[in-house]
Scaffold this motif. Structure first.
Motif, PDB file in Angstrom:
ATOM      1  N   UNK A 138       0.834  -1.199   0.000  1.00 57.91           N
ATOM      2  CA  UNK A 138       0.000   0.000   0.000  1.00 57.91           C
ATOM      3  C   UNK A 138       0.871   1.252   0.000  1.00 57.91           C
ATOM      4  N   UNK A 139       1.906   1.246   0.839  1.00 55.71           N
ATOM      5  CA  UNK A 139       2.745   2.436   0.990  1.00 55.71           C
ATOM      6  C   UNK A 139       3.650   2.664  -0.226  1.00 55.71           C
ATOM      7  N   UNK A 140       4.010   1.601  -0.939  1.00 50.73           N
ATOM      8  CA  UNK A 140       4.914   1.743  -2.093  1.00 50.73           C
ATOM      9  C   UNK A 140       4.176   2.087  -3.382  1.00 50.73           C
ATOM     10  N   UNK A 141       2.843   1.948  -3.381  1.00 50.78           N
ATOM     11  CA  UNK A 141       2.073   2.204  -4.598  1.00 50.78           C
ATOM     12  C   UNK A 141       1.040   3.311  -4.429  1.00 50.78           C
ATOM     13  N   UNK A 142       0.627   3.568  -3.181  1.00 51.32           N
ATOM     14  CA  UNK A 142      -0.380   4.600  -2.939  1.00 51.32           C
ATOM     15  C   UNK A 142      -1.798   4.154  -3.210  1.00 51.32           C
ATOM     16  N   UNK A 143      -2.020   2.847  -3.341  1.00 50.43           N
ATOM     17  CA  UNK A 143      -3.374   2.374  -3.620  1.00 50.43           C
ATOM     18  C   UNK A 143      -4.266   2.511  -2.389  1.00 50.43           C
ATOM     19  N   UNK A 144      -5.562   2.554  -2.628  1.00 48.82           N
ATOM     20  CA  UNK A 144      -6.535   2.558  -1.541  1.00 48.82           C
ATOM     21  C   UNK A 144      -6.650   1.143  -0.977  1.00 48.82           C
ATOM     22  N   UNK A 145      -7.126   1.054   0.262  1.00 48.44           N
ATOM     23  CA  UNK A 145      -7.285  -0.267   0.866  1.00 48.44           C
ATOM     24  C   UNK A 145      -8.315  -1.085   0.090  1.00 48.44           C
ATOM     25  N   UNK A 157       3.747 -10.292 -11.993  1.00 50.02           N
ATOM     26  CA  UNK A 157       4.565 -10.725 -13.135  1.00 50.02           C
ATOM     27  C   UNK A 157       4.694  -9.599 -14.164  1.00 50.02           C
ATOM     28  N   UNK A 158       3.585  -8.834 -14.350  1.00 48.55           N
ATOM     29  CA  UNK A 158       3.581  -7.780 -15.370  1.00 48.55           C
ATOM     30  C   UNK A 158       4.231  -6.487 -14.888  1.00 48.55           C
ATOM     31  N   UNK A 159       4.299  -6.312 -13.565  1.00 49.51           N
ATOM     32  CA  UNK A 159       4.864  -5.079 -13.022  1.00 49.51           C
ATOM     33  C   UNK A 159       3.896  -3.926 -13.055  1.00 49.51           C
ATOM     34  N   UNK A 160       2.624  -4.227 -13.254  1.00 50.77           N
ATOM     35  CA  UNK A 160       1.597  -3.188 -13.297  1.00 50.77           C
ATOM     36  C   UNK A 160       0.230  -3.803 -13.070  1.00 50.77           C
ATOM     37  N   UNK A 171      -3.843   2.908 -14.462  1.00 48.94           N
ATOM     38  CA  UNK A 171      -2.777   1.915 -14.398  1.00 48.94           C
ATOM     39  C   UNK A 171      -1.799   2.283 -13.293  1.00 48.94           C
ATOM     40  N   UNK A 172      -1.497   1.313 -12.444  1.00 56.17           N
ATOM     41  CA  UNK A 172      -0.545   1.502 -11.352  1.00 56.17           C
ATOM     42  C   UNK A 172       0.693   0.664 -11.644  1.00 56.17           C
ATOM     43  N   UNK A 173       1.843   1.310 -11.648  1.00 56.78           N
ATOM     44  CA  UNK A 173       3.099   0.593 -11.840  1.00 56.78           C
ATOM     45  C   UNK A 173       3.593   0.076 -10.497  1.00 56.78           C
ATOM     46  N   UNK A 174       4.095  -1.155 -10.487  1.00 50.57           N
ATOM     47  CA  UNK A 174       4.573  -1.774  -9.260  1.00 50.57           C
ATOM     48  C   UNK A 174       6.100  -1.818  -9.270  1.00 50.57           C
ATOM     49  N   UNK A 175       6.752  -1.317  -8.219  1.00 53.69           N
ATOM     50  CA  UNK A 175       8.223  -1.360  -8.148  1.00 53.69           C
ATOM     51  C   UNK A 175       8.735  -2.798  -8.271  1.00 53.69           C
ATOM     52  N   UNK A 176       9.873  -2.972  -8.937  1.00 52.25           N
ATOM     53  CA  UNK A 176      10.427  -4.305  -9.146  1.00 52.25           C
ATOM     54  C   UNK A 176      10.657  -5.075  -7.856  1.00 52.25           C
ATOM     55  N   UNK A 177      11.161  -4.395  -6.839  1.00 52.10           N
ATOM     56  CA  UNK A 177      11.431  -5.056  -5.559  1.00 52.10           C
ATOM     57  C   UNK A 177      10.140  -5.558  -4.934  1.00 52.10           C
ATOM     58  N   UNK A 182       6.195  -9.968  -3.752  1.00 54.17           N
ATOM     59  CA  UNK A 182       4.839 -10.484  -3.935  1.00 54.17           C
ATOM     60  C   UNK A 182       4.859 -11.892  -4.520  1.00 54.17           C
ATOM     61  N   UNK A 183       5.706 -12.096  -5.524  1.00 58.12           N
ATOM     62  CA  UNK A 183       5.788 -13.408  -6.161  1.00 58.12           C
ATOM     63  C   UNK A 183       6.372 -14.457  -5.211  1.00 58.12           C
ATOM     64  N   UNK A 184       7.341 -14.060  -4.428  1.00 55.86           N
ATOM     65  CA  UNK A 184       7.928 -14.976  -3.447  1.00 55.86           C
ATOM     66  C   UNK A 184       6.892 -15.387  -2.411  1.00 55.86           C
ATOM     67  N   UNK A 185       6.103 -14.408  -1.952  1.00 58.48           N
ATOM     68  CA  UNK A 185       5.052 -14.683  -0.964  1.00 58.48           C
ATOM     69  C   UNK A 185       3.980 -15.594  -1.569  1.00 58.48           C
ATOM     70  N   UNK A 186       3.594 -15.299  -2.824  1.00 54.39           N
ATOM     71  CA  UNK A 186       2.569 -16.092  -3.495  1.00 54.39           C
ATOM     72  C   UNK A 186       3.022 -17.544  -3.664  1.00 54.39           C
TER      73      UNK A 186
END
Length: 285
Positions: A138-145, A157-160, A171-177, A182-186
């Protein structure tokens, strides 16, 4: 008016709000505030616009006498105006309280970067991996809850990710880190596709559950409960983003705001910073 009668009376109102594609949180708040208004009125409901307006004005006066915060009163009046329009009295609109735009935010309400990091560390030390990653997301993207459900395996996987809310798609871009985390957790939790943040039963996390989990780590993190709620992470993102790019229009697009004035509210400094600014004027002899 009994609880069952109240529920029956508000059910058509709920259906109307659902058809307008309102957010679930907004719907619940409208229903809660409209319910308070109807209970306050009692069993006698007028059949004419003048009667409804008289009651609504008295309700507004009652809220002022009870010393509710002006912003809270206005939010309650918004629900009443919506209800009256639904009941067939769109001409009956109660005026909101006029509130001067704040120049600064109370520091006891603002979450700092250091406090945010303490929350992350507290969640991790308590073994709450999902909560720690959720707060980071939430804090790295600014999305609403309410937009957490758009953080999917496919998006990582897409980064967005594309968010569809309030009749708008952005469209929200997701930082690579973040994507790697997220993928590791999934993978660890055997989530092959779809939403990443799920309950044990495989359902999406509710606003209330996220709120509750964040509150539960306040003491461990040494952060005041008044500062810990999902939307404050969005505020921290906004302030941090603006410090880097200094472009309020771009920030408004990222946050999904229709008005830049809404975005400006996120950028209000704390009272401490305001006092520092006044001291720098050197106007005291």
């Amino acid at each position: 008016m009994t609880a069952s009668t109240m529920t029956a009376a508000l059910q058509p109102f709920r259906q109307s709000l659902l058809q307008e594609e309102r957010e679930e949180g907004t719907i619940e708040k409208y229903l809660r505030d409209a319910g308070r208004f109807l209970r306050w009125m009692g069993d006698e409901h007028p059949s004419d616009p003048a009667g409804w307006k008289e009651n609504a004005i008295r309700w507004k006066e009652h809220l002022c006498q009870e010393r509710y915060a002006p912003i809270t009163i206005n939010s309650m009046l918004a629900a009443v105006n919506k209800l009256l329009a639904f009941l067939g009295f769109p001409e009956v609109r109660i005026r909101y309280l006029r509130i001067q735009r704040k120049l600064f935010r109370r520091s006891e309400k603002e979450l700092t970067r250091e406090e945010y990091l303490r929350l992350i560390n507290a969640a991790q030390s308590l073994g709450r991996e999902r909560l720690a990653l959720l707060m980071e997301a939430i804090c790295a993207t600014g999305i609403r809850v309410s937009e957490v459900r758009y953080l999917t395996v496919e998006a990582a996987w897409a980064g967005r990710t594309e968010i569809s809310l309030k009749g708008k798609i952005r469209t929200i871009l997701l930082p690579g880190k973040l994507c790697r985390k997220l993928l590791k957790y999934a993978k660890k939790n055997k989530i092959a596709s779809g939403e990443i943040f799920l309950t044990r039963g495989g359902n999406g996390l509710s606003r209330r559950q996220i709120w509750s989990e964040m509150k539960a780590i306040c003491e461990k993190a040494g952060v005041a409960e008044s500062k810990v709620f999902p939307h404050n992470l969005r505020h921290l993102f906004a302030r941090t983003f603006y410090k880097v790019c200094r472009d309020v229009a771009r920030l408004a697009d990222v946050l999904g705001h229709s008005s830049i004035e809404t975005t400006r509210i996120y950028l209000i400094s704390t009272g401490v910073e305001h006092v520092r600014l006044l001291e720098r004027l050197n106007l005291i002899c």
